[in-house]
Design a protein around this motif. Structure first.
Motif, mmCIF file in Angstrom:
data_model
loop_
_atom_site.group_PDB
_atom_site.id
_atom_site.type_symbol
_atom_site.label_atom_id
_atom_site.label_comp_id
_atom_site.label_asym_id
_atom_site.label_seq_id
_atom_site.Cartn_x
_atom_site.Cartn_y
_atom_site.Cartn_z
ATOM 1 N N GLU A 11 0.778 -1.319 0.017
ATOM 2 C CA GLU A 11 0.048 -0.077 -0.076
ATOM 3 C C GLU A 11 0.973 1.317 -0.113
ATOM 4 O O GLU A 11 1.773 1.181 0.781
ATOM 5 N N ASP A 12 0.587 2.122 -0.880
ATOM 6 C CA ASP A 12 1.651 3.538 -0.902
ATOM 7 C C ASP A 12 0.984 4.713 -0.348
ATOM 8 O O ASP A 12 1.516 5.781 -0.214
ATOM 9 N N GLU A 13 -0.105 4.194 0.422
ATOM 10 C CA GLU A 13 -0.818 5.516 1.367
ATOM 11 C C GLU A 13 -0.581 5.225 2.651
ATOM 12 O O GLU A 13 -1.065 4.312 3.262
ATOM 13 N N GLY A 14 0.386 6.056 3.399
ATOM 14 C CA GLY A 14 1.203 5.596 4.821
ATOM 15 C C GLY A 14 -0.109 5.560 5.672
ATOM 16 O O GLY A 14 -0.065 4.549 6.453
ATOM 17 N N ILE A 15 -0.846 6.603 5.711
ATOM 18 C CA ILE A 15 -1.895 6.569 6.761
ATOM 19 C C ILE A 15 -2.825 5.197 6.576
ATOM 20 O O ILE A 15 -3.171 4.506 7.728
ATOM 21 N N LEU A 16 -3.208 5.018 5.460
ATOM 22 C CA LEU A 16 -4.299 3.927 5.254
ATOM 23 C C LEU A 16 -3.588 2.662 5.593
ATOM 24 O O LEU A 16 -4.195 1.799 6.245
ATOM 25 N N ALA A 17 -2.330 2.357 5.263
ATOM 26 C CA ALA A 17 -1.512 1.304 5.657
ATOM 27 C C ALA A 17 -1.356 1.054 7.124
ATOM 28 O O ALA A 17 -1.540 0.104 7.599
#
Length: 256
Positions: A11-17
């Motif tokens: 996953e490239d969206e840190g907050i989502l990851a």
């Protein structure tokens, strides 16, 4: 001993990851790593024991999630779930060609993700039954409400507990102990119960490293340290060697 199901997040969206990692850990899973591109995901797959991959489709680098799934499948047969914001027909058609275990669109519901992971692991174990020795063993009602299933394939037993599968590596098992119609799996620090006879479990395991040495015991030969005519030492455990099982036990050794 690593008994949790190991998951890799791509996953490239840190907050989502990080939110996904927190949710998975709360459900008892182990997040081995979080990566934002295909090549790095492939390196993790090659170097670590991953049981399942959660893949976003839009990630950094030349490979998108679908291409990453193709690359991973060449290296290792492993279940994966797409977790993405893309729901257009073209993307879905491309994704179907990679045979994912599930395709969830964001924003996802934790309960739906939990079910998808459970189904992915179960379906993978059933599919592997055509290629390797796979059996289903009913778990005891005291441990598993609803008489749920324990899956065995290759080098691990997956025990469903509290809405997740717990992995027990065969290499971590010291011995099996019979108690009436139940069999207990003993590791270095835990005991798991199966609602089956010892003979039935041994037949289903069908693995040469497990040998019956007593009416009530079977051992993992790979854990054997020392023995005499009456007992066998496996780490901290002292197991009796039954008179009627000595011949079977000694067949496992070559005399020089």
């Amino acid at each position: 001993m690593n008994e949790a199901v190991n998951i890799l997040i791509v996953e490239d969206e840190g907050i989502l990851a990080m939110g996904l990692e927190e949710s998975l850990q709360a459900d008892g899973y182990t997040v081995v790593g979080i990566v934002d591109n295909g090549p790095e995901a492939l390196e993790v797959i090659k170097s670590q024991g991953i049981d399942l991959v959660l893949l976003d489709i839009h990630i950094k680098g030349d490979w998108d999630g679908i291409e990453t799934a193709r690359k991973i499948s060449v290296v290792k047969e492993i279940p994966f779930i797409y977790l993405t914001a893309f729901g257009d027909k073209n993307t879905i058609d491309r994704a179907k060609d990679t045979m994912p275990a599930a395709y969830l669109t964001k924003p996802y519901q934790p309960a739906n993700l939990r079910i998808a992971i459970e189904m992915a692991l179960h379906q993978f174990a059933v599919r592997k039954s055509k290629e390797a020795k796979v059996v289903s063993i009913d778990a005891p009602k005291v441990k598993e409400p609803g008489n749920e299933t324990i899956l065995y394939f290759n080098d691990a037993v997956f025990v469903k507990q509290n809405y997740r599968f717990v992995k027990i590596l065969l290499s971590d098992v010291y011995y099996l102990e019979a108690d009436s119609n139940h069999t207990y799996i003993h590791t270095s620090d835990k005991k798991y119960a199966l609602r089956n006879s010892l003979q039935h479990v041994l037949e289903k395991f069908s693995h040469p490293q497990f040998v019956r040495v007593h009416r009530s015991y079977a051992i993992n030969l790979n854990r054997l340290q020392t023995f005499n005519d009456y007992s066998i030492i496996l780490g901290p455990y002292d197991i009796p060697l039954g008179r009627n099982y000595k011949e079977e036990f000694f067949r496992n050794f070559s005399f020089l």
